[in-house]
Scaffold this active site. Structure first.
Site, short mmCIF file in Angstrom:
data_model
loop_
_atom_site.label_atom_id
_atom_site.label_comp_id
_atom_site.label_asym_id
_atom_site.label_seq_id
_atom_site.Cartn_x
_atom_site.Cartn_y
_atom_site.Cartn_z
N SER A 45 0.23 58.14 72.94
CA SER A 45 -0.85 57.12 73.35
C SER A 45 -0.91 57.05 74.87
CB SER A 45 -0.60 55.88 73.19
OG SER A 45 -0.62 55.57 71.39
N HIS A 107 -0.96 59.64 62.48
CA HIS A 107 0.07 58.86 61.98
C HIS A 107 -0.15 58.43 60.61
CE1 HIS A 107 -0.94 57.84 66.29
NE2 HIS A 107 0.37 57.52 66.47
N TYR A 109 0.06 55.52 59.26
CA TYR A 109 -0.70 54.23 59.06
C TYR A 109 -2.29 54.50 59.25
CZ TYR A 109 -1.14 54.18 64.37
OH TYR A 109 -1.52 54.43 65.60
N GLU A 110 -2.66 55.62 59.50
CA GLU A 110 -4.07 56.02 59.58
C GLU A 110 -4.68 56.30 58.11
OE1 GLU A 110 -5.51 58.08 63.28
OE2 GLU A 110 -3.25 58.51 63.04
N ALA A 137 4.47 56.46 72.75
CA ALA A 137 4.83 54.92 73.22
C ALA A 137 5.75 54.24 72.35
CB ALA A 137 3.47 54.14 73.48
N MET A 241 5.74 54.20 65.99
CA MET A 241 5.05 54.44 64.81
C MET A 241 4.90 56.08 64.59
SD MET A 241 2.42 51.44 64.78
CE MET A 241 2.76 49.72 65.37
N ASN A 265 6.28 48.21 76.11
CA ASN A 265 6.40 46.84 75.78
C ASN A 265 7.87 46.31 75.24
OD1 ASN A 265 5.32 48.11 73.37
ND2 ASN A 265 6.13 46.32 72.44
O1 LIG Z 1 1.41 57.85 69.21
P1 LIG Z 1 2.35 56.88 69.92
O2 LIG Z 1 3.48 56.56 69.32
O3 LIG Z 1 1.97 56.88 71.29
O4 LIG Z 1 1.08 55.50 69.70
C1 LIG Z 1 1.80 54.30 69.80
C2 LIG Z 1 2.50 53.84 68.32
C3 LIG Z 1 1.27 53.57 67.69
O5 LIG Z 1 0.36 54.40 67.28
C4 LIG Z 1 0.53 52.71 68.81
C5 LIG Z 1 0.91 51.22 68.55
O6 LIG Z 1 0.44 50.54 69.80
O7 LIG Z 1 0.98 53.29 69.92
N1 LIG Z 2 6.58 49.60 66.00
C1 LIG Z 2 6.02 49.63 67.33
N2 LIG Z 2 5.33 50.65 67.85
C2 LIG Z 2 5.40 50.43 69.09
N3 LIG Z 2 4.59 51.60 69.69
C3 LIG Z 2 4.43 51.05 71.03
N4 LIG Z 2 5.05 49.68 71.08
C4 LIG Z 2 5.61 49.51 69.72
C5 LIG Z 2 6.02 48.38 69.09
O1 LIG Z 2 6.36 47.44 69.76
N5 LIG Z 2 6.50 48.53 68.07
#
Ligand SMILES: O=P(O)(O)O[C@@H]1C[C@H](O)[C@@H](CO)O1
Ligand SMILES: Nc1nc2[nH]cnc2c(=O)[nH]1
Length: 316
Positions: A45, A107, A109-110, A137, A241, A265
């Site tokens: 992300s 992902h 979850y998609e 992220a 995730m 975060n």
């Molecule tokens: O693909 P990443 O892991 O960078 O994306 C993060 C995880 C979730 O897809 C999403 C949650 O806000 O961001």
């Molecule tokens: N599960 C999860 N995935 C994230 N991706 C970025 N921040 C978060 C978080 O707080 N929880």
């Protein structure tokens, strides 16, 4: 059967025939000097800007190096904001290392299956990739970490994996790896050392580079406080995730892995305020993660992550 030394010229067997259309498609367009990248990078992300630092060669009328996921046979679509959804080949850094870059990832979850999420990793293996740098992220469960820190992953806990959703479930594809691969050394020591050296050479603020364990959860909802406490209690430093299914399949295929996560975060682990009037607890500081916050924080760290990845690649 162990994976052949030279997968580029190896014949695909019954286990791998489903990948041949993808390989044929990519190879039909790729210029010869980019067709066998040794290194792959997955941009999570907000980290897709890395692709702008990749040098692209002069192309002929029939060649190309950038592919939208929607055109690649076997690839599904990336549906998440901040994930552009393209595969880009090019040369990275002053030493011009041939790389392939996933700008955006898949992902579970998609709604994608574990196989669809990790399909690109097997394509990387068949293209000849030996090292994978995976970025993403994460929320921090560790109170010593702060937003903007880079976490060099040293281990993971796969919550879906240990509860029946390991990406390797299914008939073993012995062409790629063994039925029961070890994950004890999932995150390569030498690559982690290089990442530390790269950060030092870039004079990154001391303390913003952390080491930690990634907890993979399926998402898309963020954690409850009790879940976050549980994940922290069992040894997780950060939660996200993604990343882990790709790492598991890469290790299965014998690809060395470096995992770099950006803390976007802090995750609330404190118990909720009691509503019992007799307790009369004061209101604490509340934080509620949102994807917007995740994108803003990862965008803010994008330039720094780009230079880190670029320097790592040059040092490998
Ligand atoms: O693909 P990443 O892991 O960078 O994306 C993060 C995880 C979730 O897809 C999403 C949650 O806000 O961001
Ligand atoms: N599960 C999860 N995935 C994230 N991706 C970025 N921040 C978060 C978080 O707080 N929880």
């Amino acid at each position: 059967m162990p994976p052949p030394q030279n997968l580029q010229s190896a014949e695909l067997d019954d286990d791998t025939i489903e990948y041949s259309n993808t390989l044929k498609y990519l190879r039909a367009y790729l210029p010869p000097d980019l067709a066998t990248p040794k290194l792959a990078i997955i941009c999570g992300s907000g980290l897709g800007g890395l692709v702008n630092t990749i040098e692209q060669p002069k192309l002929t009328r029939t060649s190309k190096v950038e592919f939208s996921y929607s055109e690649i046979p076997g690839f599904v679509r990336s549906t998440v904001e901040g994930h552009a959804g393209k595969l880009v080949f090019g040369l990275l850094g002053v030493t011009k290392v041939p790389v392939v870059c996933m700008v955006g990832r898949f992902h579970v979850y998609e709604g994608h299956t574990r196989e669809q999420v990790t399909f690109p990793i097997k394509i990387f293996k068949l293209l000849g990739v030996e090292v994978l740098i995976v970025t993403g992220a994460v929320g921090s469960l560790n109170s010593k970490f702060k937003v903007g820190d880079v976490v060099i992953l040293w281990d993971h806990i796969s919550i879906p994996g240990i509860s029946g959703n390991n990406p390797l479930i299914g008939p073993n594809q012995s062409y790629f790896g063994t039925r029961f691969p070890s994950m004890a050394d999932a995150y390569d020591f030498e690559l982690r050392r290089i990442a530390f050296r790269a950060a030092a050479s870039l004079n990154f603020e001391k303390g913003m580079i952390k080491e930690g364990t990634y907890c993979w959860v399926a998402g898309p909802s963020y954690e409850t406080r009790a879940e976050a406490r549980f994940l922290n209690f069992i040894g997780g430093d950060v939660v996200g995730m993604s990343t882990v299914p790709e790492v598991v399949v890469a290790r299965y295929c014998g690809i060395r892995v470096l995992g770099l996560s950006i803390v976007t975060n802090m995750v609330l682990t404190r118990k909720p305020r009691s509503a019992d009037p007799e307790k009369d607890e004061p209101e604490g500081i509340e934080v509620h993660p949102s994807h917007q916050e995740v994108l803003e924080a990862s965008n803010a760290s994008a330039t720094m992550m780009q230079s880190l990845v670029k320097t790592v690649v040059e040092m490998i």
